[in-house]
Structures are given as structure tokens and as C-alpha cells.
Design a protein around this motif. Sequence first.
Motif, short mmCIF file in Angstrom:
data_model
loop_
_atom_site.label_atom_id
_atom_site.label_comp_id
_atom_site.label_asym_id
_atom_site.label_seq_id
_atom_site.Cartn_x
_atom_site.Cartn_y
_atom_site.Cartn_z
N ILE A 137 0.87 -1.16 0.00
CA ILE A 137 0.00 0.00 0.00
C ILE A 137 0.92 1.22 0.00
O ILE A 137 2.13 1.10 0.17
CB ILE A 137 -0.95 -0.01 1.21
N GLU A 138 0.35 2.39 -0.19
CA GLU A 138 1.17 3.60 -0.31
C GLU A 138 2.03 3.79 0.93
O GLU A 138 1.53 3.84 2.06
CB GLU A 138 0.27 4.81 -0.51
N PHE A 139 3.35 3.89 0.74
CA PHE A 139 4.27 4.00 1.87
C PHE A 139 5.60 4.54 1.37
O PHE A 139 6.08 4.14 0.30
CB PHE A 139 4.48 2.62 2.52
N PRO A 140 6.25 5.43 2.14
CA PRO A 140 7.53 6.00 1.69
C PRO A 140 8.66 4.98 1.68
O PRO A 140 8.54 3.89 2.26
CB PRO A 140 7.81 7.10 2.73
N ASN A 141 9.76 5.33 1.07
CA ASN A 141 10.99 4.54 1.15
C ASN A 141 11.35 4.38 2.63
O ASN A 141 11.53 5.38 3.33
CB ASN A 141 12.11 5.27 0.40
N ILE A 182 -4.39 1.73 9.16
CA ILE A 182 -5.69 2.22 9.62
C ILE A 182 -6.30 3.17 8.59
O ILE A 182 -7.50 3.12 8.29
CB ILE A 182 -5.55 2.93 10.99
N ARG A 183 -5.47 4.03 8.03
CA ARG A 183 -5.95 4.96 7.01
C ARG A 183 -6.45 4.20 5.77
O ARG A 183 -7.51 4.52 5.21
CB ARG A 183 -4.83 5.92 6.60
N PHE A 184 -5.69 3.20 5.36
CA PHE A 184 -6.07 2.38 4.22
C PHE A 184 -7.42 1.70 4.47
O PHE A 184 -8.30 1.67 3.59
CB PHE A 184 -4.99 1.34 3.95
N LEU A 185 -7.59 1.16 5.67
CA LEU A 185 -8.84 0.47 5.99
C LEU A 185 -10.01 1.44 6.02
O LEU A 185 -11.12 1.12 5.55
CB LEU A 185 -8.72 -0.25 7.34
N ASN A 186 -9.79 2.61 6.56
CA ASN A 186 -10.85 3.62 6.60
C ASN A 186 -11.30 4.00 5.20
O ASN A 186 -12.49 4.21 4.94
CB ASN A 186 -10.37 4.87 7.35
N GLU A 187 -10.35 4.09 4.28
CA GLU A 187 -10.65 4.59 2.95
C GLU A 187 -11.02 3.50 1.95
O GLU A 187 -11.84 3.73 1.05
CB GLU A 187 -9.44 5.38 2.41
N LYS A 188 -10.44 2.29 2.10
CA LYS A 188 -10.57 1.32 1.02
C LYS A 188 -11.04 -0.08 1.43
O LYS A 188 -11.07 -0.99 0.61
CB LYS A 188 -9.22 1.18 0.30
N LYS A 189 -11.39 -0.26 2.70
CA LYS A 189 -11.76 -1.61 3.13
C LYS A 189 -13.00 -2.12 2.38
O LYS A 189 -13.06 -3.30 2.00
CB LYS A 189 -12.00 -1.67 4.63
N ASP A 190 -13.99 -1.26 2.15
CA ASP A 190 -15.20 -1.70 1.46
C ASP A 190 -14.89 -2.15 0.03
O ASP A 190 -15.41 -3.18 -0.44
CB ASP A 190 -16.24 -0.58 1.43
N GLU A 191 -14.02 -1.39 -0.62
CA GLU A 191 -13.61 -1.74 -1.99
C GLU A 191 -12.86 -3.07 -2.01
O GLU A 191 -13.12 -3.93 -2.87
CB GLU A 191 -12.74 -0.62 -2.54
N GLN A 192 -11.94 -3.24 -1.06
CA GLN A 192 -11.16 -4.48 -1.00
C GLN A 192 -12.04 -5.67 -0.68
O GLN A 192 -11.92 -6.74 -1.31
CB GLN A 192 -10.05 -4.36 0.05
N LEU A 193 -12.91 -5.52 0.31
CA LEU A 193 -13.77 -6.63 0.71
C LEU A 193 -14.75 -7.02 -0.38
O LEU A 193 -15.09 -8.19 -0.54
CB LEU A 193 -14.53 -6.26 1.99
#
Length: 499
Positions: free
Chosen positions: A40-44, A271-282
Motif C-alpha cells: 500500500i502507499e508507503f515512503p521509502n 488504519i488509514r487504508f482500511l478507513n478509505e478502502k476496506k469496502d472496496e477491497q472486501l
Amino acid sequence: MSEIKYTWQDDSPFLDERLQSYANSGCYPFHMPGHKRAPIEFPNPYSIDITEIDRFDSLYHANGILKEAQQRAAEFYGAKETFFLVNGSTAGILSAISAAVPRLGTLLMARNSHKSAYNAVYLRGLETVYLLPTATEFGISGSISPAHVAQALDDLPQISAVYITSPTYDGVASDIRTIAEIVHAYDLPLIVDEAHGAHFALSEEFPESALDCGADLVIQSMHKTLPCLTQTALLHVNSQRIDRDALENFISIYQTSSPSYLLMASMEQCIRFLNEKKDEQLAKYLPQLKSFYKKARNLKHLKIFDKETCPQESCFDHDITKILISVGDSSLTGQKLYRKLLHNYYLQLEMCSGHYVTALSSLMDTPEGLARLLHGLREIDDEISLAAPRPASGPVILGSRTAKQPGQLTSNDIYQPPKPQMPIALAMEQPAEPLSLKASTGHISQEFIYLYPPGIPLVTPGEILTGKIISIVDQCRKLGLTVEGLSDRSNQTIKAVKS
């Protein structure tokens, strides 16, 4: 199935090179961590690896950005307060038990608990009373009975807290809501090791979270089932039954004094990813997983665990992301099935036991991965049919004496009721003598014996070594299962309390 590109070589002496080789191979991960190598989106990581400097707060005295990050995690899960754990669920389990039970106190705990809970028992010098899980027809440990919890609390007023593992490593969940009501009627705290259930809050398709069921402290490993880096975990506080200051103090004791900002950033980003994209992923993931189960029911010999066919008294609920595959009525063992899936189909599973294997799935899985697993199981199942036609007898009861083939060993066989003789800490601090494992029957163990994974003891220090246990350890070794705990790495001798 299209041809699979598989190029992984095991011969590099350098860890980074071997890890990169595995990452670039065609081997599909049905194992932890839950991100499944899908970033998921994450810096170096090198660009953000810092220590506690100005403007970045301090984990054990959080009053700025880290306090806010932990509050967001608490809001997501519905906890009163949440602590970031950078030393995994182990640190949370050690801290929770240490804060909930006074030194030399008594803990009522599920016997099928992870070794970290037993380490807390040792460090605090605790007495233990065990809750034995029910047995299932599949041959795995089932749920903890609420009635057994009530009986123990009624019989033993010295108990200070109750500790349950739910879900288990196999995904079996107990009736935590009822257990919490029973425990709270005695004004005691309930601690739940929900390390494998950090995803429960995401969907009603999963078992109900222990937080929603009223547990007082809940420990979750984010890395096991979610897109988060290894070693990330959470400790949720859900009541005031356990001294908050004592809990926070123990967290700082059991964790590193240099908490990783990489891991904390990974938790916040998850947590941010789940808040924003969990419905799409599930929405993509759950139909694929359900389709896998539906199609896998047609296997003739291999069997997939299905909670719909398991009596609720032995399995209150089950997490469908834990795919358990039994060798059924075949002549295979769990180890042989595991090796076939790895070497013939390039599927790296989480673990194998005597008669089954476990494939860990997550919302980050791809359609290709589940399709490859189904394809491999179908081909292996067809090979079994060609080699030995299915007997014309009645339905197979998995894990029963009549269903097993020579060399198979179920979890019901492996985990026997313990024979405690003295507390763990007392046994570990007694003079010891090394004995041949085969000649140790009747002696008191000073060491743990457990299979890893899952890290659940067959024997703990202070328990009598029986001929049956010694025989089981020998069978596990012959099956190629990983036996750990003994200081003798060859597993030939054991330290026993000196008589």
C-alpha cells in the motif's frame, strides 16, 4: 491454469538476496504477513527511519502525533484506548497478564494459549488453572466452553483474571460475549488474545470482535491479517477493570526503548487504508473466498474445514480467512500435502500439522492466488483417486480413530490434558538434571515442549512427563513437524526437575 514462472533459489548466503529472490519468484504467499507482498502507499523505509527527535513525540510518553495516531486506531476499533505495539502481540500479552494479575496470583487461562502467555506466567510467578478447549471432528482444538469458565470461577475464588485465545491459530472463535458476562459477574477482567483477528471489525462475514463482545483487554496482531509490516500489533483497553498506569508501565518494560517509527507509520497507514478502502477491497475479496469454499466442497478425498458442518458446541464460530485443508481419507500426511503444494504448485502455506495444512488468506489476496490453490488441491485430489479409489464405506469423520491412516496425527491426539505438579516458575528455578527424553517418563519437566507454529505447549515446566506425551513428541518428529522448546536442539534429552 497458465504456466507459472517460478525462479526462487535457496542457495544465497545473504538474507536480503534470498528475500529478494523469494519476492521475485512465482511462489504465492498463503502465509503471514497479511499484506501478501502487495504494497500500500508507503515512503521509502530508509527515508523515514528516525528515532525520537523533535516534533515526533515519544511512544511511552505520547502527547502529540503518536497519541493522535493511537486515538485514531482506538476510534476505528471502538476501544476506549489503544496502544501501539512494536514488539508484536507478544509484548501486549506479557503486559496485559502482568497488569491484570498480581505477582504470585492465579490466572484462569485457555490451555491452547501461545507461548508468550506462559512466559508471562513464568515472569510473574503465577499459578495457572487451565481451560481445555473442546475437540472437533476435524481433529483440531475447538472453542472454550462458557460453562467451564463459570465452573472454574465458582470453584476457585483465588482467580484474579481470565485469559482466552480467540480466534485460535486455526481460526476457531469462542463465545466471548457470554464468557465476558460470566467473568464480569465475578468482577474480574477478561483478556482476549485476538492476535489472529485484527480484521474481525471489517465485516459481519467474520466472527464478532472481542472488543464488541465486552472483553476488557484485547491484543491484535495487525501484521497477521492486515496490510501492515511484521511485528506490528495493538493492545486495546475496553474498561477500567485493569489499572491503566500499571498497564502502560509494563508496556514500556516489555517493549524496546527505541520503538521503530517505520512500524508505527505502517500501523497508522494501515488504519488509514482500511478507513478509505476496506469496502472496496472486501467487495472483491469476499466473493472470491466464498467461491473457493463452494468449489472446494467437491473434493473427493481432501477436506476443507467448514463451520457450517461443525457443531456449535465444539466450534462456536470460525474465521473463513483461515483455510484448513485436511488430508481426509488419503494416505497423505499434513507434511506431505504441504510439500506437494510448495514444490509442485509453488504455494507457500502458513503451516502443516499431522493431518492438515493451513493457508492464511487476507483481504489483500488476488483471484489468481485462490485459483492456484484450488487448482493444486483438485489435481492432488485427482491423483489420490487414481492411486487408491475411495473406500465404499460411510462418511468419513475427520480426526476420528477410524478415519486416520497410518502416520496421521490430529491435534486432538497431540494436545493431551496436562498433569501439573508444581507452578511453572518454581519448576524452572529448581535444580535440574538432563535425561534422555525416552527415559523421562514420570519425571517433572523443567522445559517447554511445543510445536512451532503454533507455539502451543504439549508440556510446560512443572508438569509430569507421561509415556503418551513422549510417544507423541516422537511421532511429531517423524512426521517432520518442528518440535521446539528443549535446550537440546536435537530433541534427544530434556531437563527435568532433579529428584
